[in-house]
Motif scaffolding. Structure first.
Motif, PDB file in Angstrom:
ATOM      1  N   GLY A   1       0.792  -1.230   0.000  1.00  0.00           N
ATOM      2  CA  GLY A   1       0.000   0.000   0.000  1.00  0.00           C
ATOM      3  C   GLY A   1       0.822   1.276   0.000  1.00  0.00           C
ATOM      4  N   VAL A   2       2.140   1.149   0.067  1.00  0.00           N
ATOM      5  CA  VAL A   2       2.973   2.340   0.192  1.00  0.00           C
ATOM      6  C   VAL A   2       2.948   3.130  -1.120  1.00  0.00           C
ATOM      7  CG1 VAL A   2       5.176   1.360  -0.539  1.00  0.00           C
ATOM      8  CG2 VAL A   2       5.137   3.087   1.241  1.00  0.00           C
ATOM      9  N   HIS A   3       3.030   4.428  -1.019  1.00  0.00           N
ATOM     10  CA  HIS A   3       2.995   5.253  -2.228  1.00  0.00           C
ATOM     11  C   HIS A   3       4.274   5.076  -3.024  1.00  0.00           C
ATOM     12  CE1 HIS A   3      -0.574   7.942  -1.629  1.00  0.00           C
ATOM     13  NE2 HIS A   3      -0.554   7.217  -0.542  1.00  0.00           N
ATOM     14  N   TYR A   4       4.124   5.080  -4.338  1.00  0.00           N
ATOM     15  CA  TYR A   4       5.293   4.786  -5.170  1.00  0.00           C
ATOM     16  C   TYR A   4       6.372   5.851  -5.019  1.00  0.00           C
ATOM     17  CZ  TYR A   4       8.222   3.292  -8.947  1.00  0.00           C
ATOM     18  OH  TYR A   4       9.294   2.869  -9.666  1.00  0.00           O
ATOM     19  N   ALA A   5       5.979   7.070  -4.694  1.00  0.00           N
ATOM     20  CA  ALA A   5       6.960   8.144  -4.541  1.00  0.00           C
ATOM     21  C   ALA A   5       8.030   7.754  -3.519  1.00  0.00           C
ATOM     22  CB  ALA A   5       6.259   9.419  -4.099  1.00  0.00           C
TER      23      ALA A   5
END
Lengths: 146, 127
Positions: free
Chosen positions: B94-98
């Motif tokens: 779920g972590v943001h790709y940024a």
């Protein structure tokens, strides 16, 4: 206890108390359970990606945006949709399309980036599908593409 | 003597410990993404470094929490000591790709000999 009366005669002579020994069964089942519980977390796999090293960074052409005969850039937008050179493809079509595009260009290199807000899961799914589509060399850009 | 209950209890205890100990070691709540085509090769004899990102973006290096400001110098030092060790990025799905890109950038700057993503193998769906 009704059975005892019927078999009382035979019982007297043999003194056999039929009793199933389940210990070996329990042993085997529990050992199997343990084996699976130990093995399952170890099934972590890896997905090696290519992050160009700094030294060769300048030598490698920076992936420009959708130029027609430029490199193939696979990306994931903020909604989690997979794109090839900014055109959105459904997950099911993407590997087929990518395979065709790679075949047309005669190369197997693909650049990859995802939107800042794209979930990591979708980015990895795109990498996975890119590999399914025949991308042998996936270069992940470390700067956000414009 | 009926030993079945004894065996039961002992083995259940064994199972409990076998499950709890790795959980204590890994400690963090990272659910890695599952894919169909992971790399088959496991040729590397050298254990890679493990960098984890949880869903809320907390960083862990080899299971010790990491201050993002110190991460780069820490990784640089680790790479200088053992330049042949690769690095594995274990990111929550779920972590943001940024966040991931940032970390890849750091790894690139430092010049690890290889970067990989930790994934689970999803069976069943053939391509």
């Amino acid at each position: 206890m009704g059975m005892d009366i019927g078999s009382a005669k035979g019982r007297k002579q043999g003194r056999s108390h039929p009793e199933m020994n389940v210990t070996p069964l329990v042993d085997v089942v529990l050992v199997l359970l343990i084996i699976f519980m130990v093995v399952t977390p170890m099934m972590n796999e890896h997905f090696w990606i290519h992050v160009p090293s700094r030294a060769t960074d300048e030598a490698e052409p920076a992936p420009p945006d959708p130029a027609d005969e430029g490199p193939i850039v696979v990306s994931v937008n903020a909604q989690g949709q997979i794109q090839i050179n900014r055109d959105v493809y459904p997950d099911a079509d993407f590997p087929v399309r990518l395979r065709r595009m790679l075949a047309a260009r005669g190369e197997r290199r693909v650049y990859f980036d995802a939107d800042d807000d794209a979930p990591f899961e979708r980015a990895v799914a795109a990498l996975d599908l890119a590999r399914a589509g025949g991308a042998a060399h996936i270069a992940v850009t470390t700067e956000a593409l414009p | 003597m009926n030993v079945t209950p004894l065996v039961d209890v002992v083995l259940v205890l064994l199972i409990v410990f076998m499950v709890v100990i790795p959980a204590m070691e890994q400690g963090l709540d990272v659910e890695v993404p599952a894919i169909v085509h992971p790399d088959q090769r496991q040729e590397s004899a050298i254990d890679p470094f493990l960098l984890s990102v949880t869903r809320d973006g907390t960083l862990y290096f080899e299971n010790t929490p990491m201050d993002p400001e110190h991460l780069e110098s820490f990784l640089r030092e680790a790479n200088r000591r053992e330049p042949q060790r690769k690095i594995v990025l274990r990111g929550d799905r779920g972590v943001h790709y940024a966040r991931v890109r940032e970390l890849l950038h750091v790894c690139q700057d430092i010049g690890f000999p290889g970067v990989s993503l930790r994934v689970n193998h999803r069976h069943g769906e053939a391509s």
